[in-house]
Design an enzyme around this catalytic site. Sequence first.
Site: not given
Ligand code: PLP
Length: 422
Positions: A141, A236, A264
């Site tokens: 994700y 990511d 985060k």
């Molecule tokens: C690996 C990863 N990338 C992107 C995101 C998206 O981040 P946000 O919820 O701050 O938009 C998340 C959210 O949990 C994530 O775990």
Amino acid sequence: MRSSDIFKESQKYMPGGVNSPVRAYVGLDIDPPVIKKGSGAYIYDEDDNEYIDFVGAWGPMILGHCDEDVVKAIKDTAENAIAFGAPTDLELKVAKFICNTVDNFEMLRMVNSGTEATMSAIKLARGCTKRDKIVKFAGCYHGHFDGFLVAAGSGVLTSNIPGSPGVPVGSIENTLIAQYNDIDSVKELFEKQGEDIAAVIIEPIAGNMGVIPADQKFLEDLREICTKYGTILIYDEVMTGFRVAYKGAESLYGVKPDLKTYAKIMGGGLPCGVYGGRRDLMEQLTPLGPVYQAGTMSGNPIVMAAGYAQLQKLYSNPGYYDKMDKLGEMLQKGAEEVAKEKGLPLVINRRVNMMTLFFNESSKVTNYEEAKASNTELYGKFFKHMLKNGMFLAPSQFEAMFLCTRHTEEHIDKYVDLMRKF
Ligand SMILES: Cc1ncc(COP(=O)(O)O)c(C=O)c1O
């Protein structure tokens, strides 16, 4: 019951009563507790029930709730600086600190969420390579950007089906799906379309199909393929950055990406994100280069102050990671013992301070297909049992549980003990 009254009323004003869907406890037949307060490893709901928190706001609260240094930084900054939309010394301090303490962040740009970081990194990769296609992995994700919302499951290697109404087929026709930890599925895509692939984006330790770490060799081979085809490799690390190690998952593998995204933890619990990496790529962003990306709130002083306080504390206390690793190991061993005693099907995937207990008959979980074979009904029952007894866990089998620096052996003992009573 104040908590459930608030949640019921919330449903009149916000879809599902929430501002992000996972919070609604869909399919569990219970209302989520409405939380009013957090302190260290604990959170409290509106009925004053206490929970040991293993969600940590989905990762950011690595120092526990309302860490005194983070709170002080927010308060002190708010006296003089809330938002300017102009350069500040504070954003320089944070940018410099990240570039100087984390490998391969030669240059970076702050944004306001993980989604914004990943979608901006993809746009930059496309702009730099002048190619349109991207590869993502089933079960990973990267936020709610249209181009990432592709149905992931068996047979998706060839057919791209939008994972949500509202995502035009045109938005995902350039998104190719490969299987996590399966280099042949990547090779197959590159053999056919390698010259058109701008970027490969991957969570080097996946956290969004439950925790599934990439194999070392898989990541090395992925790097090699990207280099061979001039494709940009994006890590990511929104979840894993400053989490599994101060320098992120990348430091555990020693395999270098071209760009990476963090969020985060780096905002100290406030809305934030960052993308960065190779200088020659980052210099293609406006105003230096032609790739446009902007944000009114990007680099917001209060976010920067909270993040700076949290990062400084993590950086100057490397022992925190050892402590969380030991507690993680204790939880893993305890849970495995209980599973054996009770004949529960269990596979635990863990890296340092993030893990998933998969209720799974198999001996390993290494990709989305294997994760999906888990017994979600059993997990649901386990989740409700733990919640009733004061343990705040992720309400889904396909999420990570997070440790913070304020967890103790007593918290872990309590977890294992409750599991035994399940
Ligand atoms: C690996 C990863 N990338 C992107 C995101 C998206 O981040 P946000 O919820 O701050 O938009 C998340 C959210 O949990 C994530 O775990």
